[in-house]
Design a protein around this motif. Structure first.
Motif, mmCIF file in Angstrom:
data_model
loop_
_atom_site.group_PDB
_atom_site.id
_atom_site.type_symbol
_atom_site.label_atom_id
_atom_site.label_comp_id
_atom_site.label_asym_id
_atom_site.label_seq_id
_atom_site.Cartn_x
_atom_site.Cartn_y
_atom_site.Cartn_z
ATOM 1 N N LEU A 96 0.354 0.784 4.029
ATOM 2 C CA LEU A 96 -0.346 -0.232 3.252
ATOM 3 C C LEU A 96 0.654 -0.946 2.345
ATOM 4 O O LEU A 96 1.505 -0.311 1.726
ATOM 5 N N GLU A 97 0.529 -2.264 2.266
ATOM 6 C CA GLU A 97 1.453 -3.065 1.478
ATOM 7 C C GLU A 97 0.727 -3.792 0.354
ATOM 8 O O GLU A 97 -0.489 -3.984 0.392
ATOM 9 N N ASP A 98 1.501 -4.208 -0.630
ATOM 10 C CA ASP A 98 0.963 -5.003 -1.725
ATOM 11 C C ASP A 98 0.733 -6.434 -1.243
ATOM 12 O O ASP A 98 1.584 -6.998 -0.550
ATOM 13 N N PRO A 99 -0.397 -7.054 -1.601
ATOM 14 C CA PRO A 99 -0.672 -8.424 -1.142
ATOM 15 C C PRO A 99 0.429 -9.414 -1.497
ATOM 16 O O PRO A 99 0.796 -10.265 -0.666
ATOM 17 N N ALA A 100 0.966 -9.336 -2.702
ATOM 18 C CA ALA A 100 1.990 -10.294 -3.128
ATOM 19 C C ALA A 100 3.246 -10.198 -2.269
ATOM 20 O O ALA A 100 3.958 -11.189 -2.080
ATOM 21 N N TYR A 101 3.508 -9.007 -1.721
ATOM 22 C CA TYR A 101 4.692 -8.814 -0.886
ATOM 23 C C TYR A 101 4.439 -9.214 0.563
ATOM 24 O O TYR A 101 5.278 -9.858 1.204
ATOM 25 N N ALA A 102 3.275 -8.881 1.090
ATOM 26 C CA ALA A 102 3.010 -9.072 2.516
ATOM 27 C C ALA A 102 2.475 -10.456 2.875
ATOM 28 O O ALA A 102 2.826 -11.018 3.911
ATOM 29 N N LEU A 103 1.629 -11.028 2.042
ATOM 30 C CA LEU A 103 0.925 -12.264 2.408
ATOM 31 C C LEU A 103 1.831 -13.467 2.683
ATOM 32 O O LEU A 103 1.498 -14.292 3.546
ATOM 33 N N PRO A 104 2.966 -13.639 1.983
ATOM 34 C CA PRO A 104 3.830 -14.788 2.299
ATOM 35 C C PRO A 104 4.251 -14.861 3.761
ATOM 36 O O PRO A 104 4.554 -15.949 4.269
ATOM 37 N N TRP A 105 4.247 -13.735 4.432
ATOM 38 C CA TRP A 105 4.601 -13.676 5.856
ATOM 39 C C TRP A 105 3.679 -14.556 6.696
ATOM 40 O O TRP A 105 4.073 -15.081 7.738
ATOM 41 N N LEU A 106 2.439 -14.742 6.238
ATOM 42 C CA LEU A 106 1.472 -15.537 6.984
ATOM 43 C C LEU A 106 1.762 -17.034 6.933
ATOM 44 O O LEU A 106 1.268 -17.791 7.768
ATOM 45 N N LEU A 107 2.548 -17.473 5.974
ATOM 46 C CA LEU A 107 2.793 -18.908 5.795
ATOM 47 C C LEU A 107 3.704 -19.497 6.861
ATOM 48 O O LEU A 107 3.836 -20.709 6.961
ATOM 49 N N GLU A 108 4.315 -18.644 7.653
ATOM 50 C CA GLU A 108 5.366 -19.112 8.551
ATOM 51 C C GLU A 108 4.910 -19.342 9.984
ATOM 52 O O GLU A 108 5.706 -19.745 10.836
ATOM 53 N N ALA A 109 3.636 -19.090 10.284
ATOM 54 C CA ALA A 109 3.144 -19.244 11.659
ATOM 55 C C ALA A 109 1.628 -19.296 11.650
ATOM 56 O O ALA A 109 1.001 -18.949 10.640
ATOM 57 N N PRO A 110 0.998 -19.734 12.740
ATOM 58 C CA PRO A 110 -0.466 -19.668 12.822
ATOM 59 C C PRO A 110 -0.933 -18.219 12.615
ATOM 60 O O PRO A 110 -0.555 -17.331 13.384
ATOM 61 N N SER A 111 -1.723 -18.002 11.594
ATOM 62 C CA SER A 111 -2.006 -16.634 11.162
ATOM 63 C C SER A 111 -3.451 -16.436 10.759
ATOM 64 O O SER A 111 -4.222 -17.388 10.614
ATOM 65 N N ALA A 112 -3.801 -15.163 10.546
ATOM 66 C CA ALA A 112 -5.154 -14.805 10.123
ATOM 67 C C ALA A 112 -5.097 -13.741 9.035
ATOM 68 O O ALA A 112 -4.238 -12.853 9.046
ATOM 69 N N LEU A 113 -6.025 -13.860 8.095
ATOM 70 C CA LEU A 113 -6.225 -12.841 7.065
ATOM 71 C C LEU A 113 -7.637 -12.311 7.268
ATOM 72 O O LEU A 113 -8.611 -13.059 7.177
ATOM 73 N N ILE A 114 -7.746 -11.013 7.554
ATOM 74 C CA ILE A 114 -9.008 -10.420 7.995
ATOM 75 C C ILE A 114 -9.632 -9.572 6.885
ATOM 76 O O ILE A 114 -8.973 -8.708 6.301
ATOM 77 N N PHE A 115 -10.912 -9.822 6.627
ATOM 78 C CA PHE A 115 -11.689 -9.032 5.671
ATOM 79 C C PHE A 115 -12.832 -8.340 6.401
ATOM 80 O O PHE A 115 -13.458 -8.929 7.291
ATOM 81 N N GLY A 116 -13.118 -7.097 5.991
ATOM 82 C CA GLY A 116 -14.145 -6.314 6.669
ATOM 83 C C GLY A 116 -15.518 -6.417 6.027
ATOM 84 O O GLY A 116 -15.761 -7.220 5.124
ATOM 85 N N ARG A 117 -16.411 -5.588 6.492
ATOM 86 C CA ARG A 117 -17.794 -5.561 6.019
ATOM 87 C C ARG A 117 -17.867 -5.114 4.563
ATOM 88 O O ARG A 117 -17.047 -4.308 4.112
ATOM 89 N N GLU A 118 -18.864 -5.601 3.863
ATOM 90 C CA GLU A 118 -19.012 -5.253 2.449
ATOM 91 C C GLU A 118 -19.197 -3.744 2.234
ATOM 92 O O GLU A 118 -18.691 -3.181 1.264
ATOM 93 N N ASP A 119 -19.916 -3.092 3.146
ATOM 94 C CA ASP A 119 -20.243 -1.678 2.915
ATOM 95 C C ASP A 119 -19.248 -0.690 3.505
ATOM 96 O O ASP A 119 -19.060 0.405 2.970
ATOM 97 N N CYS A 120 -18.576 -1.077 4.598
ATOM 98 C CA CYS A 120 -17.701 -0.085 5.237
ATOM 99 C C CYS A 120 -16.363 -0.649 5.703
ATOM 100 O O CYS A 120 -15.582 0.055 6.359
ATOM 101 N N GLY A 121 -16.077 -1.894 5.413
ATOM 102 C CA GLY A 121 -14.778 -2.459 5.753
ATOM 103 C C GLY A 121 -14.570 -2.634 7.243
ATOM 104 O O GLY A 121 -15.503 -2.929 7.989
ATOM 105 N N LEU A 122 -13.343 -2.434 7.680
ATOM 106 C CA LEU A 122 -12.969 -2.596 9.085
ATOM 107 C C LEU A 122 -12.816 -1.235 9.757
ATOM 108 O O LEU A 122 -12.384 -0.271 9.129
ATOM 109 N N THR A 123 -13.149 -1.167 11.028
ATOM 110 C CA THR A 123 -12.920 0.059 11.786
ATOM 111 C C THR A 123 -11.428 0.208 12.090
ATOM 112 O O THR A 123 -10.662 -0.764 11.973
ATOM 113 N N ASN A 124 -11.012 1.390 12.508
ATOM 114 C CA ASN A 124 -9.612 1.589 12.868
ATOM 115 C C ASN A 124 -9.211 0.688 14.032
ATOM 116 O O ASN A 124 -8.093 0.173 14.079
#
Length: 218
Positions: A96-124
């Protein structure tokens, strides 16, 4: 030329259940210059009154949102993907990484930021669709963040990093212009110096000739 985050990044919400959350996410996306919202099998009326109430002037983000059935469909065309999780990382091998460190990586190419369900998040299996995982640091007293709040923090980090890169790009162009101007000025000074030397030489020769001083050599 630095491409904008708005052109590169899509925000993906997997099975969101709260229209207020979806509307809030749309609003903060527009606040931070993002506009690509993808909803995977939404469990609410994302165009209803509650969603619009929270979106306020970002209703256009809601109206242009793309609805798909699965996360792989949402990721079509993306080169990079980061998924968010509230887990402490013990149940998944990817660090797991800190958002401030990892997110800039998305600026360099067509990318996605994924958020999971309110109650249980994302599955493995869904987390495995991303190359990197982030977890927003929070107090041990209450570690779980609301979906819209988590989206706001991440969108802000992207907006801030994009602004920093644009400022650096602007400073680089300004420095390049300054160096070019200095080089042009140096070249002009050199030409002026050569002209001065030529004028002095001609004047010296005219003075010697008028005084009857001639060179002993042909």
């Amino acid at each position: 030329m630095l491409e904008t985050a708005a052109a590169n990044i899509r925000i993906i919400l997997v099975e969101p259940a709260g229209p207020l959350n979806v509307g809030s996410v749309a609003r903060v996306m527009k606040n931070m210059g993002l506009h690509q919202l993808i909803l995977v099998n939404p469990q609410c009326d994302y165009l209803g009154q509650e969603a619009r109430l929270m979106a306020v002037r970002a209703a256009d983000v809601l109206e242009s949102a793309k609805v798909v059935g699965t996360l792989p469909e949402a990721l079509v065309g993306c080169v990079r993907a980061i998924a968010t999780t509230g887990d402490d990382g013990r149940s998944h091998p990817t660090p797991l990484e800190d958002p401030a460190y990892a997110l800039p990586w998305l600026l360099e190419a067509p990318s996605a930021l994924i958020f999971g369900r309110e109650d249980c998040g994302l599955t493995n299996a869904e987390l495995n669709r991303a190359q990197r995982l982030i977890r927003i640091p929070s107090s041990d007293a209450y570690t779980s963040l609301n979906l819209a709040q988590a989206a706001a923090i991440c969108c802000y980090e992207l907006y801030r990093e994009e602004g920093r890169r644009k400022r650096e790009e602007g400073r680089g162009k300004k420095e390049e212009g300054r160096r070019k101007k200095e080089e042009e000025s140096s070249a002009a000074d050199f030409v002026a110096d050569v002209t001065d030397v030529t004028d002095i030489t001609d004047a010296t020769q005219r003075r010697k000739k008028s005084e009857g001083i001639f060179s002993p050599y042909p």
